[in-house]
Design a protein around this motif. Structure first.
Motif, PDB file in Angstrom:
ATOM      1  N   LEU A  77      44.650   2.189 -33.017  1.00 56.12           N
ATOM      2  CA  LEU A  77      44.238   3.479 -33.569  1.00 56.12           C
ATOM      3  C   LEU A  77      44.523   4.619 -32.598  1.00 56.12           C
ATOM      4  O   LEU A  77      44.965   5.699 -33.005  1.00 56.12           O
ATOM      5  CB  LEU A  77      42.749   3.449 -33.925  1.00 56.12           C
ATOM      6  CG  LEU A  77      42.379   2.621 -35.144  1.00 56.12           C
ATOM      7  CD1 LEU A  77      40.861   2.557 -35.304  1.00 56.12           C
ATOM      8  CD2 LEU A  77      43.008   3.196 -36.393  1.00 56.12           C
ATOM      9  N   GLU A  78      44.283   4.392 -31.319  1.00 55.55           N
ATOM     10  CA  GLU A  78      44.568   5.422 -30.322  1.00 55.55           C
ATOM     11  C   GLU A  78      46.061   5.728 -30.268  1.00 55.55           C
ATOM     12  O   GLU A  78      46.463   6.893 -30.182  1.00 55.55           O
ATOM     13  CB  GLU A  78      44.073   4.980 -28.949  1.00 55.55           C
ATOM     14  CG  GLU A  78      42.567   4.976 -28.817  1.00 55.55           C
ATOM     15  CD  GLU A  78      42.099   4.355 -27.512  1.00 55.55           C
ATOM     16  OE1 GLU A  78      42.947   3.917 -26.701  1.00 55.55           O
ATOM     17  OE2 GLU A  78      40.881   4.308 -27.298  1.00 55.55           O
ATOM     18  N   ALA A  79      46.896   4.694 -30.324  1.00 53.40           N
ATOM     19  CA  ALA A  79      48.344   4.899 -30.304  1.00 53.40           C
ATOM     20  C   ALA A  79      48.803   5.662 -31.548  1.00 53.40           C
ATOM     21  O   ALA A  79      49.663   6.547 -31.468  1.00 53.40           O
ATOM     22  CB  ALA A  79      49.065   3.563 -30.202  1.00 53.40           C
ATOM     23  N   ALA A  80      48.232   5.340 -32.696  1.00 50.55           N
ATOM     24  CA  ALA A  80      48.586   6.039 -33.933  1.00 50.55           C
ATOM     25  C   ALA A  80      48.170   7.507 -33.860  1.00 50.55           C
ATOM     26  O   ALA A  80      48.911   8.394 -34.309  1.00 50.55           O
ATOM     27  CB  ALA A  80      47.928   5.357 -35.128  1.00 50.55           C
ATOM     28  N   TYR A  81      47.022   7.766 -33.283  1.00 55.98           N
ATOM     29  CA  TYR A  81      46.549   9.145 -33.144  1.00 55.98           C
ATOM     30  C   TYR A  81      47.472   9.943 -32.222  1.00 55.98           C
ATOM     31  O   TYR A  81      47.833  11.081 -32.526  1.00 55.98           O
ATOM     32  CB  TYR A  81      45.112   9.142 -32.617  1.00 55.98           C
ATOM     33  CG  TYR A  81      44.514  10.511 -32.466  1.00 55.98           C
ATOM     34  CD1 TYR A  81      44.180  11.271 -33.584  1.00 55.98           C
ATOM     35  CD2 TYR A  81      44.285  11.054 -31.211  1.00 55.98           C
ATOM     36  CE1 TYR A  81      43.637  12.533 -33.451  1.00 55.98           C
ATOM     37  CE2 TYR A  81      43.740  12.312 -31.064  1.00 55.98           C
ATOM     38  CZ  TYR A  81      43.418  13.051 -32.187  1.00 55.98           C
ATOM     39  OH  TYR A  81      42.891  14.304 -32.045  1.00 55.98           O
ATOM     40  N   ARG A  82      47.888   9.337 -31.097  1.00 59.47           N
ATOM     41  CA  ARG A  82      48.807  10.017 -30.177  1.00 59.47           C
ATOM     42  C   ARG A  82      50.148  10.291 -30.858  1.00 59.47           C
ATOM     43  O   ARG A  82      50.735  11.360 -30.706  1.00 59.47           O
ATOM     44  CB  ARG A  82      49.022   9.180 -28.916  1.00 59.47           C
ATOM     45  CG  ARG A  82      47.863   9.229 -27.951  1.00 59.47           C
ATOM     46  CD  ARG A  82      48.238   8.637 -26.606  1.00 59.47           C
ATOM     47  NE  ARG A  82      48.792   7.288 -26.702  1.00 59.47           N
ATOM     48  CZ  ARG A  82      48.086   6.170 -26.601  1.00 59.47           C
ATOM     49  NH1 ARG A  82      46.790   6.230 -26.403  1.00 59.47           N
ATOM     50  NH2 ARG A  82      48.670   4.994 -26.696  1.00 59.47           N
ATOM     51  N   TRP A  83      50.640   9.313 -31.631  1.00 58.55           N
ATOM     52  CA  TRP A  83      51.902   9.481 -32.335  1.00 58.55           C
ATOM     53  C   TRP A  83      51.818  10.634 -33.328  1.00 58.55           C
ATOM     54  O   TRP A  83      52.729  11.447 -33.438  1.00 58.55           O
ATOM     55  CB  TRP A  83      52.263   8.182 -33.050  1.00 58.55           C
ATOM     56  CG  TRP A  83      53.481   8.293 -33.911  1.00 58.55           C
ATOM     57  CD1 TRP A  83      54.780   8.242 -33.511  1.00 58.55           C
ATOM     58  CD2 TRP A  83      53.509   8.494 -35.321  1.00 58.55           C
ATOM     59  NE1 TRP A  83      55.614   8.391 -34.587  1.00 58.55           N
ATOM     60  CE2 TRP A  83      54.858   8.551 -35.720  1.00 58.55           C
ATOM     61  CE3 TRP A  83      52.523   8.628 -36.295  1.00 58.55           C
ATOM     62  CZ2 TRP A  83      55.244   8.737 -37.035  1.00 58.55           C
ATOM     63  CZ3 TRP A  83      52.905   8.812 -37.608  1.00 58.55           C
ATOM     64  CH2 TRP A  83      54.258   8.867 -37.966  1.00 58.55           C
ATOM     65  N   LYS A  84      50.704  10.709 -34.049  1.00 59.47           N
ATOM     66  CA  LYS A  84      50.533  11.772 -35.039  1.00 59.47           C
ATOM     67  C   LYS A  84      50.490  13.137 -34.362  1.00 59.47           C
ATOM     68  O   LYS A  84      51.087  14.100 -34.850  1.00 59.47           O
ATOM     69  CB  LYS A  84      49.258  11.541 -35.851  1.00 59.47           C
ATOM     70  CG  LYS A  84      49.084  12.511 -36.989  1.00 59.47           C
ATOM     71  CD  LYS A  84      47.891  12.169 -37.836  1.00 59.47           C
ATOM     72  CE  LYS A  84      47.749  13.159 -38.972  1.00 59.47           C
ATOM     73  NZ  LYS A  84      46.597  12.852 -39.805  1.00 59.47           N
ATOM     74  N   LYS A  85      49.805  13.222 -33.227  1.00 57.50           N
ATOM     75  CA  LYS A  85      49.749  14.493 -32.497  1.00 57.50           C
ATOM     76  C   LYS A  85      51.135  14.907 -32.023  1.00 57.50           C
ATOM     77  O   LYS A  85      51.501  16.085 -32.101  1.00 57.50           O
ATOM     78  CB  LYS A  85      48.793  14.381 -31.307  1.00 57.50           C
ATOM     79  CG  LYS A  85      47.326  14.453 -31.701  1.00 57.50           C
ATOM     80  CD  LYS A  85      46.427  14.284 -30.513  1.00 57.50           C
ATOM     81  CE  LYS A  85      46.473  15.500 -29.626  1.00 57.50           C
ATOM     82  NZ  LYS A  85      45.484  15.430 -28.526  1.00 57.50           N
ATOM     83  N   GLN A  86      51.932  13.946 -31.541  1.00 57.32           N
ATOM     84  CA  GLN A  86      53.289  14.256 -31.096  1.00 57.32           C
ATOM     85  C   GLN A  86      54.145  14.735 -32.261  1.00 57.32           C
ATOM     86  O   GLN A  86      54.924  15.683 -32.134  1.00 57.32           O
ATOM     87  CB  GLN A  86      53.941  13.027 -30.455  1.00 57.32           C
ATOM     88  CG  GLN A  86      53.397  12.678 -29.105  1.00 57.32           C
ATOM     89  CD  GLN A  86      54.016  11.388 -28.572  1.00 57.32           C
ATOM     90  OE1 GLN A  86      54.749  10.701 -29.279  1.00 57.32           O
ATOM     91  NE2 GLN A  86      53.695  11.055 -27.332  1.00 57.32           N
ATOM     92  N   LYS A  87      53.993  14.081 -33.393  1.00 54.04           N
ATOM     93  CA  LYS A  87      54.789  14.448 -34.565  1.00 54.04           C
ATOM     94  C   LYS A  87      54.422  15.852 -35.042  1.00 54.04           C
ATOM     95  O   LYS A  87      55.302  16.643 -35.385  1.00 54.04           O
ATOM     96  CB  LYS A  87      54.568  13.431 -35.683  1.00 54.04           C
ATOM     97  CG  LYS A  87      55.469  13.634 -36.861  1.00 54.04           C
ATOM     98  CD  LYS A  87      55.335  12.527 -37.861  1.00 54.04           C
ATOM     99  CE  LYS A  87      56.278  12.802 -39.018  1.00 54.04           C
ATOM    100  NZ  LYS A  87      56.235  11.798 -40.032  1.00 54.04           N
ATOM    101  N   ILE A  88      53.141  16.175 -35.043  1.00 57.28           N
ATOM    102  CA  ILE A  88      52.700  17.502 -35.469  1.00 57.28           C
ATOM    103  C   ILE A  88      53.211  18.565 -34.502  1.00 57.28           C
ATOM    104  O   ILE A  88      53.674  19.622 -34.920  1.00 57.28           O
ATOM    105  CB  ILE A  88      51.161  17.548 -35.593  1.00 57.28           C
ATOM    106  CG1 ILE A  88      50.718  16.707 -36.795  1.00 57.28           C
ATOM    107  CG2 ILE A  88      50.660  18.975 -35.738  1.00 57.28           C
ATOM    108  CD1 ILE A  88      49.220  16.524 -36.909  1.00 57.28           C
ATOM    109  N   SER A  89      53.160  18.268 -33.200  1.00 62.81           N
ATOM    110  CA  SER A  89      53.630  19.252 -32.221  1.00 62.81           C
ATOM    111  C   SER A  89      55.145  19.455 -32.332  1.00 62.81           C
ATOM    112  O   SER A  89      55.641  20.558 -32.128  1.00 62.81           O
ATOM    113  CB  SER A  89      53.242  18.838 -30.809  1.00 62.81           C
ATOM    114  OG  SER A  89      53.916  17.663 -30.443  1.00 62.81           O
TER     115      SER A  89
END
Length: 93
Positions: A77-89
Motif C-alpha cells: 500500500l505504501e508503494a502504491a501511494y508513492r507511485w500515485k503521488k509520483q504520477k500526479i506530480s
C-alpha cells in the motif's frame, strides 16, 4: 518476526497446540490458535552452479504467518501511494 530457519518448527508447534485445544473440547479455544496458523506456500528458487550458470529450479515450502502478511500488505500500500503521488506530480508538470 520469526527467524527463517525456525518457521517450520514454529508451524509444527502451532499445529500441535491446535490438536491439543481441539481434544479438550469446550475447554480449549481452538479459534485462538487457528488465527495464528501460517499459510503454507510452495516457492521456487534458482539453482546456480559453481561457474555461475543457472542449472534449474528447486521447489521448497515456506510459511507465511499472519503478522508477516500484514506488514507485507502495508508495504504494498505504501508503494502504491508513492507511485500515485509520483504520477500526479508528473501530470501536473
Amino acid at each position: 518476526m520469526s527467524a527463517p530457519e525456525l518457521k517450520e518448527e514454529r508451524a509444527m508447534l502451532l499445529e500441535e497446540w491446535l490438536n491439543m485445544e481441539s481434544r479438550f473440547g469446550e475447554l480449549g479455544d481452538a479459534s485462538l490458535v487457528q488465527a495464528k496458523l501460517p499459510k503454507k506456500l510452495k516457492k521456487r528458487r534458482q539453482i546456480v552452479s559453481d561457474d555461475g550458470l543457472v542449472t534449474g529450479y528447486e521447489e521448497f515450502y515456506d510459511y507465511q504467518f499472519p503478522e508477516e502478511a500484514q506488514t507485507t500488505n502495508l508495504k504494498i500500500l505504501e508503494a502504491a501511494y508513492r507511485w500515485k503521488k509520483q504520477k500526479i506530480s508528473r501530470d501536473d508538470e
